[in-house]
Design an enzyme around this catalytic site. Structure first.
Site, short mmCIF file in Angstrom:
data_model
loop_
_atom_site.label_atom_id
_atom_site.label_comp_id
_atom_site.label_asym_id
_atom_site.label_seq_id
_atom_site.Cartn_x
_atom_site.Cartn_y
_atom_site.Cartn_z
CB SER A 210 -0.94 -0.03 1.21
OG SER A 210 -1.91 0.99 1.10
CG ASN A 211 -0.38 4.67 -1.34
OD1 ASN A 211 -1.04 5.44 -0.68
ND2 ASN A 211 -0.88 4.04 -2.41
#
Ligand code: CTP
Length: 402
Positions: A210-211
């Site tokens: 993810s980020n």
């Protein structure tokens, strides 16, 4: 002014000597065709008599009680619900502090808490009070929550000092009221899809790629679009935020889910704002069982594959006239990249920011962005994300009106 005709304005008057000026404000708003419901704090009545307002607005004036009685509470909520705009002029340091902290112990505070209408605050106070860190923080909080602040002017004050603190001119307050009312209808009848937050690409049942997207920008845009009267669908990856009032949350996790959700909403959308930080890659395979260290060994390789380009799919499938907005986060020259993206992806607008700028860091409440469109390049100063969102929504409205 046409924008005021037939509108229901709640005018809160609090205890400052500038209260005498709001008598004229009430008169002007009434003459412009608005229904003006005046609510006075007790201390305001020490400066001006309720009868003065009543005679000019043709309505009984509400005066604060120390304690709201239960049977009146529903009526207090009703006023906030009915308002097209709530204006507090003059707003004392005290009322700003109470509003910033969400008090509900009197009619003005309750009305502000209960309303979905835009809020205009015109502070007036002695210079030191205006400049005090507590007041600065309260004003910043209120502004961040979407209140419009009509900054006081500099000049001679009742205290004898000269400095900022004088109630803004009635022209400026009236203009802010008109602006608030107009903005609150700018997207009436429009459907807007906003994507927000990160996507989450599973590796196995417990792990993902993810980020750092917080979702704050996208949520602020959704809130601003709802404030502007649009029907808003907020397609969001997992965030710590609550969906803003008046928006419909469509929760997603992966980029493919996000794409499917947006494409499903697209046939009826007037605008799509892609603020989501879509993971560019996802694991080639998602293991059905948790990966064990003993199976992976000392090193492990995670193989990724490119996610679908959602903007491209949207532009290909959008209905004629629908507006598509992309975001470009760069560590470096975001504006040049945004221009390239605008042309290559055939977007209507790209919002560019340099995430290495401390004001635009991930998770921050502020952003320094540049709007890049066929109209040109517009670099905005460092602003609260809520304000960036409001300006973006104004752009959408302007483009849709063309
Ligand atoms: N976006 C998209 N589909 C993807 C990835 C991103 O629609 N698979 C959207 C984002 O929502 C955002 C914009 O595209 O509006 C970002 O564009 P992109 O070129 O991916 O930007 P960066 O990730 O910043 O680009 P790069 O990896 O080229 O640095």
């Amino acid at each position: 002014m046409e924008a005021l005709r037939g509108r229901f304005i709640v005018l809160g008057v609090t205890g400052s000597i500038a209260a005498y000026k709001s008598v004229e404000l009430a008169r002007r708003l009434t003459q412009a065709g608005a229904t003006v419901q005046v609510v006075m704090s007790r201390s305001a009545t020490e400066f001006v008599r309720p009868l003065t307002f009543q005679a000019l607005t043709y309505r009984p004036v509400e005066v604060e009680m120390f304690q709201i009685q239960d049977e009146r509470a529903a009526g207090h909520i009703a006023m906030g619900r009915q308002a097209d705009v709530v204006v507090i002029a003059p707003a004392t340091a005290h009322v700003l502090a109470r509003l910033a902290n969400g008090f509900s112990d009197d009619l003005i505070a309750t009305t502000v808490l209960a309303t979905d209408a835009p809020i205009v605050l015109a502070p007036a106070m002695e210079t030191h009070m205006w400049q005090n860190a507590a007041t600065r923080a309260n004003v910043a909080t209120l502004r961040e929550r979407g209140a419009r602040i009509v900054e006081p002017e500099s000049g001679p004050l009742a205290s004898g000092d000269i400095g900022p603190g004088r109630l803004a001119s009635l022209e400026r307050i009236e203009a802010a009221v008109v602006e608030a009312l107009t903005a609150s209808q700018a997207l009436a009848g429009r459907r807007v899809v906003v994507t927000a937050g990160p996507t989450l690409e599973p590796i196995d049942p417990v792990r993902f790629v993810s980020n750092r997207s917080s979702g704050k920008m996208g949520y602020a845009i959704a809130a601003a679009a709802a404030d502007a009267g649009a029907e808003v669908f907020l397609v969001s990856g997992p965030t710590a935020l609550r969906a803003p009032a008046g928006t419909q949350l469509v929760p997603i996790e992966t980029a493919e889910q996000l794409r499917d959700a947006v494409l499903g909403l697209l046939p009826n959308a007037d605008a799509v704002v892609m603020a989501a930080a879509v993971a560019d890659y996802r694991p080639i395979e998602t293991r059905e069982r948790k990966i064990k260290k003993r199976d992976a060994g000392k090193e492990m390789t995670l193989r990724l594959t490119e996610n679908p380009d959602i903007l491209k799919a949207i532009v290909a499938a959008r209905r004629a006239g629908a507006i598509v907005v992309g975001f470009k986060a760069e560590t470096g020259d975001a504006t040049a990249e945004a221009g390239r993206m605008l042309r290559e992806k055939k977007l209507d607008l790209v919002v560019a920011n340099d995430v290495s700028d401390p004001g635009s860091a991930f998770g921050s409440d502020t952003d320094r962005v540049t709007f890049v469109s066929a109209d040109g390049v517009e670099a905005l100063p460092l602003l609260a994300k809520t304000e960036v969102a409001r300006r973006l929504v104004a752009k959408l409205a302007e483009r849709l009106a063309r």
